[in-house]
Scaffold this motif. Structure first.
Motif, PDB file in Angstrom:
ATOM      1  N   PRO A 129       0.808  -1.217   0.000  1.00  0.00           N
ATOM      2  CA  PRO A 129       0.000   0.000   0.000  1.00  0.00           C
ATOM      3  C   PRO A 129       0.843   1.270   0.000  1.00  0.00           C
ATOM      4  CG  PRO A 129       0.000  -0.996   2.186  1.00  0.00           C
ATOM      5  CD  PRO A 129       0.668  -1.969   1.272  1.00  0.00           C
ATOM      6  N   HIS A 130       2.128   1.154   0.355  1.00  0.00           N
ATOM      7  CA  HIS A 130       3.019   2.313   0.355  1.00  0.00           C
ATOM      8  C   HIS A 130       3.734   2.476  -0.978  1.00  0.00           C
ATOM      9  CE1 HIS A 130       2.300   2.759   4.641  1.00  0.00           C
ATOM     10  NE2 HIS A 130       2.541   1.462   4.789  1.00  0.00           N
ATOM     11  N   ASP A 131       3.465   1.602  -1.931  1.00  0.00           N
ATOM     12  CA  ASP A 131       3.958   1.717  -3.309  1.00  0.00           C
ATOM     13  C   ASP A 131       2.842   2.369  -4.123  1.00  0.00           C
ATOM     14  OD1 ASP A 131       4.527   1.255  -6.041  1.00  0.00           O
ATOM     15  OD2 ASP A 131       5.794  -0.449  -5.528  1.00  0.00           O
ATOM     16  N   ILE A 132       3.108   3.514  -4.700  1.00  0.00           N
ATOM     17  CA  ILE A 132       2.037   4.258  -5.370  1.00  0.00           C
ATOM     18  C   ILE A 132       1.477   3.510  -6.569  1.00  0.00           C
ATOM     19  CG2 ILE A 132       3.557   5.610  -6.887  1.00  0.00           C
ATOM     20  CD1 ILE A 132       1.627   8.005  -6.274  1.00  0.00           C
ATOM     21  N   ASP A 133       2.287   2.691  -7.242  1.00  0.00           N
ATOM     22  CA  ASP A 133       1.776   1.907  -8.362  1.00  0.00           C
ATOM     23  C   ASP A 133       0.745   0.889  -7.887  1.00  0.00           C
ATOM     24  OD1 ASP A 133       3.457   3.144 -10.319  1.00  0.00           O
ATOM     25  OD2 ASP A 133       5.128   1.943  -9.563  1.00  0.00           O
ATOM     26  N   ASP A 134       1.054   0.192  -6.813  1.00  0.00           N
ATOM     27  CA  ASP A 134       0.118  -0.789  -6.261  1.00  0.00           C
ATOM     28  C   ASP A 134      -1.120  -0.095  -5.700  1.00  0.00           C
ATOM     29  OD1 ASP A 134       2.144  -2.509  -6.900  1.00  0.00           O
ATOM     30  OD2 ASP A 134       2.758  -2.920  -4.833  1.00  0.00           O
ATOM     31  N   ALA A 135      -0.909   1.014  -4.980  1.00  0.00           N
ATOM     32  CA  ALA A 135      -2.037   1.705  -4.353  1.00  0.00           C
ATOM     33  C   ALA A 135      -2.990   2.286  -5.389  1.00  0.00           C
ATOM     34  CB  ALA A 135      -1.507   2.815  -3.441  1.00  0.00           C
ATOM     35  N   VAL A 136      -2.454   2.851  -6.471  1.00  0.00           N
ATOM     36  CA  VAL A 136      -3.314   3.438  -7.516  1.00  0.00           C
ATOM     37  C   VAL A 136      -4.094   2.341  -8.228  1.00  0.00           C
ATOM     38  CG1 VAL A 136      -3.254   4.591  -9.752  1.00  0.00           C
ATOM     39  CG2 VAL A 136      -1.966   5.534  -7.833  1.00  0.00           C
ATOM     40  N   THR A 137      -3.454   1.213  -8.503  1.00  0.00           N
ATOM     41  CA  THR A 137      -4.162   0.109  -9.163  1.00  0.00           C
ATOM     42  C   THR A 137      -5.280  -0.424  -8.278  1.00  0.00           C
ATOM     43  OG1 THR A 137      -2.157  -0.513 -10.370  1.00  0.00           O
ATOM     44  CG2 THR A 137      -3.895  -2.162 -10.201  1.00  0.00           C
ATOM     45  N   ALA A 138      -5.011  -0.566  -6.979  1.00  0.00           N
ATOM     46  CA  ALA A 138      -6.052  -1.023  -6.056  1.00  0.00           C
ATOM     47  C   ALA A 138      -7.187  -0.013  -5.987  1.00  0.00           C
ATOM     48  CB  ALA A 138      -5.449  -1.248  -4.669  1.00  0.00           C
ATOM     49  N   ALA A 139      -6.860   1.268  -5.978  1.00  0.00           N
ATOM     50  CA  ALA A 139      -7.901   2.293  -5.947  1.00  0.00           C
ATOM     51  C   ALA A 139      -8.747   2.250  -7.215  1.00  0.00           C
ATOM     52  CB  ALA A 139      -7.267   3.675  -5.776  1.00  0.00           C
ATOM     53  N   ALA A 140      -8.105   2.017  -8.361  1.00  0.00           N
ATOM     54  CA  ALA A 140      -8.847   1.921  -9.621  1.00  0.00           C
ATOM     55  C   ALA A 140      -9.811   0.736  -9.588  1.00  0.00           C
ATOM     56  CB  ALA A 140      -7.871   1.791 -10.785  1.00  0.00           C
ATOM     57  N   ASN A 141      -9.352  -0.395  -9.100  1.00  0.00           N
ATOM     58  CA  ASN A 141     -10.236  -1.564  -9.005  1.00  0.00           C
ATOM     59  C   ASN A 141     -11.403  -1.287  -8.056  1.00  0.00           C
ATOM     60  OD1 ASN A 141      -8.591  -2.997 -10.754  1.00  0.00           O
ATOM     61  ND2 ASN A 141      -7.409  -3.961  -9.110  1.00  0.00           N
ATOM     62  N   TYR A 142     -11.125  -0.599  -6.971  1.00  0.00           N
ATOM     63  CA  TYR A 142     -12.198  -0.278  -6.026  1.00  0.00           C
ATOM     64  C   TYR A 142     -13.231   0.645  -6.665  1.00  0.00           C
ATOM     65  CZ  TYR A 142     -14.556   1.250  -1.782  1.00  0.00           C
ATOM     66  OH  TYR A 142     -15.502   1.518  -0.841  1.00  0.00           O
ATOM     67  N   LEU A 143     -12.771   1.673  -7.371  1.00  0.00           N
ATOM     68  CA  LEU A 143     -13.698   2.620  -7.995  1.00  0.00           C
ATOM     69  C   LEU A 143     -14.558   1.950  -9.068  1.00  0.00           C
ATOM     70  CD1 LEU A 143     -11.247   5.634  -8.406  1.00  0.00           C
ATOM     71  CD2 LEU A 143     -13.178   5.531  -6.825  1.00  0.00           C
ATOM     72  N   CYS A 144     -13.978   0.978  -9.761  1.00  0.00           N
ATOM     73  CA  CYS A 144     -14.677   0.386 -10.912  1.00  0.00           C
ATOM     74  C   CYS A 144     -15.523  -0.826 -10.555  1.00  0.00           C
ATOM     75  CB  CYS A 144     -13.654  -0.017 -11.982  1.00  0.00           C
ATOM     76  SG  CYS A 144     -12.853   1.393 -12.802  1.00  0.00           S
ATOM     77  N   HIS A 145     -15.509  -1.266  -9.292  1.00  0.00           N
ATOM     78  CA  HIS A 145     -16.272  -2.480  -8.989  1.00  0.00           C
ATOM     79  C   HIS A 145     -17.774  -2.205  -9.091  1.00  0.00           C
ATOM     80  CE1 HIS A 145     -16.879  -0.778  -4.944  1.00  0.00           C
ATOM     81  NE2 HIS A 145     -17.792  -1.719  -4.743  1.00  0.00           N
ATOM     82  N   ASP A 146     -18.564  -3.254  -9.134  1.00  0.00           N
ATOM     83  CA  ASP A 146     -20.014  -3.185  -9.353  1.00  0.00           C
ATOM     84  C   ASP A 146     -20.347  -2.652 -10.741  1.00  0.00           C
ATOM     85  OD1 ASP A 146     -20.589  -4.234  -6.899  1.00  0.00           O
ATOM     86  OD2 ASP A 146     -20.997  -2.294  -5.934  1.00  0.00           O
ATOM     87  N   ASN A 147     -19.431  -2.874 -11.707  1.00  0.00           N
ATOM     88  CA  ASN A 147     -19.670  -2.504 -13.112  1.00  0.00           C
ATOM     89  C   ASN A 147     -19.971  -1.013 -13.284  1.00  0.00           C
ATOM     90  OD1 ASN A 147     -19.406  -5.215 -14.066  1.00  0.00           O
ATOM     91  ND2 ASN A 147     -21.498  -5.633 -13.334  1.00  0.00           N
TER      92      ASN A 147
END
Length: 324
Positions: free
Chosen positions: A267-285
């Protein structure tokens, strides 16, 4: 004894009255004789006062004509005009003016603390949603047909990808976003396009979140290093949120991702954190190109109107500046 004395005094009253009448003309005559002299003395006093006043006025006039006198007049008139203006302003608008003018010191605003990633909330009485400016990073963009066959990790870490992202980020240096963080946001859009092709998530939204959460990982003097990790771990002061995108530990365990393909989810790696945030925003189609979808995604990230507005304003600013 006392009665006899009283009778004698009563009997003497007529005699005393006659004596007073005989003396009255003399007193009156003396007063008449003294009147002209008093008038003469009064006239002399008035004349002397008038002459003294004239001398004072002439001296004042000569003093005002001198350079120092003219400067003094200007200063006095300026002070009077300023005092009159302030008094008039206070009468017209008594509550106007800074706090110190009313004897109270303004209360300093509390420092803005990082905002945590919260569980998804309800969308009740939501204000009119908005959508950041539609922008696309310059460089290698995944074709929709390629998204179905190419893995997200290989697309994001291909030799051409980072080179193009670095050049693209360097061209947008005027946005005020650290270049390493901007590369992560651009990579996040590319990875999301492959993992969530119907979401239409833009890098500007990810940058808006990063700016609102931790000022792109630079809060409290921190910075993003070349490998994407922060110089020191960013831990939220209230709920112990992690990293530049401020994930709650429990939320990170559910949405953790490996955005740079190094085999770790940090979570302290911005690449990993941004990808996780993108997946969270896009869930539920969700479709982030629709105003209601964009607002619902940001509201679920942190169900606060002020938070959603901050992200929208910053994302919109990045979008407008990057297309001009």
């Amino acid at each position: 004894m006392w009665f006899a004395t009283l009778l004698r005094r009563i009997a003497a009253l007529p005699r005393l009255a006659l004596k007073a009448l005989r003396r009255s003309p003399r007193l009156l005559w003396r007063a008449v004789k003294a009147t002209p002299r008093a008038l003469r003395l009064g006239a002399k006093g008035v004349w002397r006062g008038t002459k003294a006043t004239g001398r004072g006025l002439r001296a004042a006039y000569r003093g005002l004509r001198a350079p120092a006198g003219r400067l003094s007049v200007q200063v006095v008139l300026t002070v009077l005009a300023l005092a009159g203006a302030l008094a008039a302003g206070w009468l017209v608008v008594p509550g106007a003016g800074p706090a110190w003018s009313f004897g109270t010191e303004p209360t300093p605003e509390a420092a803005e603390t990082p905002l945590a990633l919260s569980p998804e909330g309800a969308l009740d009485a939501a204000p009119a949603p908005g959508l950041p400016a539609d922008t696309t990073p310059v460089g290698d963009i995944l074709d929709p047909t390629e998204a179905a066959t190419e893995s997200p990790t290989s697309a994001a870490t291909s030799p051409a990808g980072p080179t193009s992202l670095d050049a693209w980020a360097a061209d947008l240096s005027d946005l005020g976003i650290p270049q390493r963080a901007l590369v992560a946001y651009g990579r996040g859009e590319l990875v999301s396009a492959a993992q969530n092709p119907g979401c239409n998530l833009s890098w500007t939204t990810l940058a808006g979140i990063g700016a609102t959460e931790t000022t792109h990982g630079t809060i409290d003097g921190n910075q993003i290093q070349a490998d994407g990790t922060t110089l020191t771990d960013i831990i939220g002061p209230i709920h112990g949120e992690w990293g530049p995108m401020q994930f709650l530990p429990s939320t990170w365990e559910h949405w953790k991702a490996d955005g740079d393909g190094d085999g770790e989810s940090d979570p302290h790696d911005i690449d990993d954190a941004v990808t996780a945030a993108a997946n969270y925003l896009c869930h539920d189609n969700r479709d982030m190109s629709r105003p209601d979808g964009w607002y619902a995604a940001l509201w679920s990230y942190n169900p606060r109107d002020d938070y959603v507005k901050k992200v929208f304003d910053r994302a919109d600013e990045y979008g407008r500046k990057s297309t001009t």
